[in-house]
Design a protein around this motif. Structure first.
Motif, mmCIF file in Angstrom:
data_model
loop_
_atom_site.group_PDB
_atom_site.id
_atom_site.type_symbol
_atom_site.label_atom_id
_atom_site.label_comp_id
_atom_site.label_asym_id
_atom_site.label_seq_id
_atom_site.Cartn_x
_atom_site.Cartn_y
_atom_site.Cartn_z
ATOM 1 N N LEU A 1 0.813 -1.224 0.000
ATOM 2 C CA LEU A 1 0.000 0.000 0.000
ATOM 3 C C LEU A 1 0.843 1.269 0.000
ATOM 4 O O LEU A 1 0.308 2.353 0.199
ATOM 5 C CB LEU A 1 -0.947 -0.001 1.208
ATOM 6 C CG LEU A 1 -1.991 -1.130 1.255
ATOM 7 C CD1 LEU A 1 -2.834 -1.029 2.512
ATOM 8 C CD2 LEU A 1 -2.890 -1.084 0.020
ATOM 9 N N GLY A 2 2.151 1.128 -0.194
ATOM 10 C CA GLY A 2 2.990 2.324 -0.284
ATOM 11 C C GLY A 2 4.057 2.381 0.796
ATOM 12 O O GLY A 2 4.016 1.629 1.778
ATOM 13 N N LEU A 3 5.001 3.305 0.596
ATOM 14 C CA LEU A 3 6.146 3.430 1.519
ATOM 15 C C LEU A 3 5.689 3.797 2.939
ATOM 16 O O LEU A 3 6.202 3.260 3.928
ATOM 17 C CB LEU A 3 7.119 4.489 0.978
ATOM 18 C CG LEU A 3 8.328 4.800 1.854
ATOM 19 C CD1 LEU A 3 9.209 3.569 2.049
ATOM 20 C CD2 LEU A 3 9.156 5.939 1.254
ATOM 21 N N GLY A 4 4.711 4.705 3.022
ATOM 22 C CA GLY A 4 4.225 5.113 4.345
ATOM 23 C C GLY A 4 3.636 3.936 5.093
ATOM 24 O O GLY A 4 3.905 3.728 6.281
ATOM 25 N N ALA B 1 5.845 0.048 13.203
ATOM 26 C CA ALA B 1 5.615 0.983 14.321
ATOM 27 C C ALA B 1 5.742 0.313 15.693
ATOM 28 O O ALA B 1 6.420 0.831 16.581
ATOM 29 C CB ALA B 1 4.245 1.642 14.176
ATOM 30 N N ASP B 2 5.129 -0.857 15.855
ATOM 31 C CA ASP B 2 5.168 -1.510 17.173
ATOM 32 C C ASP B 2 6.590 -1.890 17.575
ATOM 33 O O ASP B 2 6.922 -1.926 18.753
ATOM 34 C CB ASP B 2 4.313 -2.785 17.162
ATOM 35 C CG ASP B 2 2.836 -2.435 17.162
ATOM 36 O OD1 ASP B 2 2.511 -1.254 17.388
ATOM 37 O OD2 ASP B 2 2.026 -3.350 16.904
ATOM 38 N N LEU B 3 7.415 -2.200 16.580
ATOM 39 C CA LEU B 3 8.789 -2.610 16.891
ATOM 40 C C LEU B 3 9.697 -1.415 17.173
ATOM 41 O O LEU B 3 10.753 -1.552 17.764
ATOM 42 C CB LEU B 3 9.368 -3.429 15.723
ATOM 43 C CG LEU B 3 8.673 -4.770 15.496
ATOM 44 C CD1 LEU B 3 9.092 -5.400 14.182
ATOM 45 C CD2 LEU B 3 8.988 -5.725 16.649
ATOM 46 N N VAL B 4 9.256 -0.237 16.747
ATOM 47 C CA VAL B 4 10.074 0.966 16.952
ATOM 48 C C VAL B 4 9.829 1.547 18.347
ATOM 49 O O VAL B 4 10.757 1.980 19.027
ATOM 50 C CB VAL B 4 9.750 2.031 15.873
ATOM 51 C CG1 VAL B 4 10.352 3.374 16.246
ATOM 52 C CG2 VAL B 4 10.289 1.590 14.532
ATOM 53 N N GLY B 5 8.571 1.545 18.766
ATOM 54 C CA GLY B 5 8.248 2.138 20.069
ATOM 55 C C GLY B 5 8.279 3.651 19.989
ATOM 56 O O GLY B 5 7.951 4.237 18.946
ATOM 57 N N ILE C 1 5.512 10.963 13.673
ATOM 58 C CA ILE C 1 5.327 10.703 12.237
ATOM 59 C C ILE C 1 4.632 9.343 12.043
ATOM 60 O O ILE C 1 3.775 9.190 11.170
ATOM 61 C CB ILE C 1 6.672 10.823 11.487
ATOM 62 C CG1 ILE C 1 7.084 12.304 11.503
ATOM 63 C CG2 ILE C 1 6.568 10.309 10.049
ATOM 64 C CD1 ILE C 1 8.487 12.604 11.097
ATOM 65 N N LEU C 2 4.942 8.390 12.905
ATOM 66 C CA LEU C 2 4.245 7.091 12.831
ATOM 67 C C LEU C 2 2.766 7.277 13.180
ATOM 68 O O LEU C 2 1.889 6.702 12.533
ATOM 69 C CB LEU C 2 4.891 6.084 13.789
ATOM 70 C CG LEU C 2 6.321 5.646 13.429
ATOM 71 C CD1 LEU C 2 6.874 4.733 14.508
ATOM 72 C CD2 LEU C 2 6.351 4.940 12.080
ATOM 73 N N ASP C 3 2.507 8.085 14.217
ATOM 74 C CA ASP C 3 1.104 8.332 14.600
ATOM 75 C C ASP C 3 0.357 9.018 13.457
ATOM 76 O O ASP C 3 -0.795 8.721 13.186
ATOM 77 C CB ASP C 3 1.035 9.181 15.878
ATOM 78 C CG ASP C 3 1.672 8.454 17.059
ATOM 79 O OD1 ASP C 3 1.702 7.206 17.037
ATOM 80 O OD2 ASP C 3 2.174 9.123 17.981
ATOM 81 N N GLU C 4 1.061 9.931 12.778
ATOM 82 C CA GLU C 4 0.450 10.635 11.649
ATOM 83 C C GLU C 4 0.168 9.655 10.493
ATOM 84 O O GLU C 4 -0.863 9.758 9.828
ATOM 85 C CB GLU C 4 1.407 11.751 11.192
ATOM 86 C CG GLU C 4 0.828 12.725 10.232
ATOM 87 C CD GLU C 4 -0.380 13.501 10.770
ATOM 88 O OE1 GLU C 4 -0.297 14.022 11.902
ATOM 89 O OE2 GLU C 4 -1.392 13.565 10.049
ATOM 90 N N LEU C 5 1.086 8.726 10.288
ATOM 91 C CA LEU C 5 0.904 7.741 9.200
ATOM 92 C C LEU C 5 -0.378 6.946 9.375
ATOM 93 O O LEU C 5 -1.046 6.581 8.408
ATOM 94 C CB LEU C 5 2.089 6.764 9.174
ATOM 95 C CG LEU C 5 3.292 7.176 8.341
ATOM 96 C CD1 LEU C 5 4.444 6.202 8.554
ATOM 97 C CD2 LEU C 5 2.934 7.248 6.853
ATOM 98 N N TYR C 6 -0.726 6.685 10.631
ATOM 99 C CA TYR C 6 -1.933 5.921 10.932
ATOM 100 C C TYR C 6 -3.172 6.624 10.373
ATOM 101 O O TYR C 6 -4.133 5.987 9.971
ATOM 102 C CB TYR C 6 -2.031 5.744 12.457
ATOM 103 C CG TYR C 6 -3.197 4.896 12.887
ATOM 104 C CD1 TYR C 6 -3.219 3.531 12.609
ATOM 105 C CD2 TYR C 6 -4.291 5.461 13.549
ATOM 106 C CE1 TYR C 6 -4.299 2.751 12.981
ATOM 107 C CE2 TYR C 6 -5.376 4.697 13.924
ATOM 108 C CZ TYR C 6 -5.372 3.332 13.628
ATOM 109 O OH TYR C 6 -6.442 2.570 13.992
ATOM 110 N N ILE D 1 5.090 13.186 6.937
ATOM 111 C CA ILE D 1 6.134 14.116 7.401
ATOM 112 C C ILE D 1 5.668 15.546 7.153
ATOM 113 O O ILE D 1 5.856 16.443 7.989
ATOM 114 C CB ILE D 1 7.494 13.858 6.704
ATOM 115 C CG1 ILE D 1 7.942 12.404 6.897
ATOM 116 C CG2 ILE D 1 8.571 14.812 7.247
ATOM 117 C CD1 ILE D 1 9.169 12.006 6.071
ATOM 118 N N ASN D 2 5.012 15.767 6.022
ATOM 119 C CA ASN D 2 4.510 17.100 5.683
ATOM 120 C C ASN D 2 3.505 17.591 6.736
ATOM 121 O O ASN D 2 3.548 18.751 7.152
ATOM 122 C CB ASN D 2 3.866 17.066 4.293
ATOM 123 C CG ASN D 2 3.491 18.437 3.803
ATOM 124 O OD1 ASN D 2 4.277 19.380 3.938
ATOM 125 N ND2 ASN D 2 2.293 18.575 3.283
#
Ligand code: G1P
Length: 286
Positions: free
Chosen positions: A106-109, A116-120, A211-216, A232-233
């Protein structure tokens, strides 16, 4: 401190077909190593301890490459091939590698969000393994320095011919902060017309949890895909986001000609091959 890096490696690699029908594009050979190994070395030399691979069906070769292979190790030991043995064992110990599947492309984002879960909550790096660099100081380490000084997301940016901007995420620069660092006003993914500048985002990022929260929440953008650039924008509207015009040379190994250019340049870096390789090129030129 940035300890984790996400490497999206789930794409089909259509620009490199037919090779990529059976072999992941990240495993294409540059001299005697897969392309992704150069990206992982760059990460390790920037202090990254954990790589999170975002993979898909038929990408198991990448994981195999970084796994132990006891039958081969025993064979090398028995035949006294010490250097090869050390190298093989070293690969498995290079850094911690974990993986997560992106089940739909579904894309890079979306790929980045799969990790996300593995990054924390920590800041993290994103490395696009198609983009390889030759630089005095590894590009990711340059970005990390900029992050540590400014405490905000940093994207690697590079000037490209204006007619190529439609292939990239393109940034709008608000301020030149000196030392090749810029405060970014906004950015747009693959602009069809009126690009905000000729500075393209290239495959290295230091990003933060927001940025991860925004991606959601990010819906499909350019090419009908969930784009990292869009998230990111959105974050750049509420806090400082930076672009670093890094020192170094980039090779787009996702395209045939960029890959060939990388092969030539990375071979020229090799003391054991350089002289013979120059002779071959000179013969061809004649
Ligand atoms: C991705 C990003 C784009 C960036 C590019 C750099 O695009 O979405 O913003 O400029 O990588 O290589 P892709 O090449 O996956 O289409």
């Amino acid at each position: 401190m940035i300890k984790k890096a996400i490497i999206p490696a789930a794409g089909f690699g259509t620009r490199m077909l037919p090779y990529t029908k059976a072999v992941p594009k990240e495993m294409i050979t540059l001299v005697d190593r897969p392309a992704i190994d150069y990206a992982i070395d760059e990460a390790v030399s920037a202090g990254i301890e954990e790589i999170i691979l975002v993979t898909s069906k038929s990408k198991n070769l990448i994981e195999d490459y970084y796994d132990r292979y006891f039958e081969l190790e025993n064979a090398l030991e028995k035949s006294g091939k010490k250097d090869a043995l050390e190298e093989i064992v070293g690969l498995a110990g290079k850094c911690r590698i974990v993986s997560v599947r992106q089940k739909e492309q579904l894309g890079l984002g979306h790929a980045v969000y799969c990790a996300a879960d593995l990054v924390g909550d920590e800041p993290f790096a994103v490395i696009l393994p198609d983009d390889l660099f030759l630089a005095t100081k590894p590009v990711l380490a340059q970005l990390k320095d900029a992050y540590e000084k400014n405490n905000g997301p940093v994207l690697a940016i590079n000037e490209v011919p204006i007619e190529d901007t439609s292939k990239y995420g393109v940034v709008d620069i608000e301020r030149d902060l000196g030392g090749s660092l810029f405060k970014l006003k906004s950015m747009v993914e693959k602009p069809k017309k009126n690009p905000p500048s000729n500075f393209a985002i290239v495959g290295r990022y230091i990003l933060t949890r927001d940025i991860l929260d925004e991606l959601y929440k990010t819906s499909r953008g350019a090419l009908g895909e969930i784009q990292l650039t869009d998230a990111i924008n959105a974050v750049a509207k509420r806090k400082e986001v930076y672009g670093l015009a890094y020192e170094g040379r980039r090779f787009d190994c996702g395209s045939k000609i960029g890959y060939l250019e990388a092969v030539v340049n990375f071979t020229m870096q090799r003391e054991d091959l350089r002289q013979d390789f120059i002779k071959i090129i000179e013969k061809i030129k004649k």
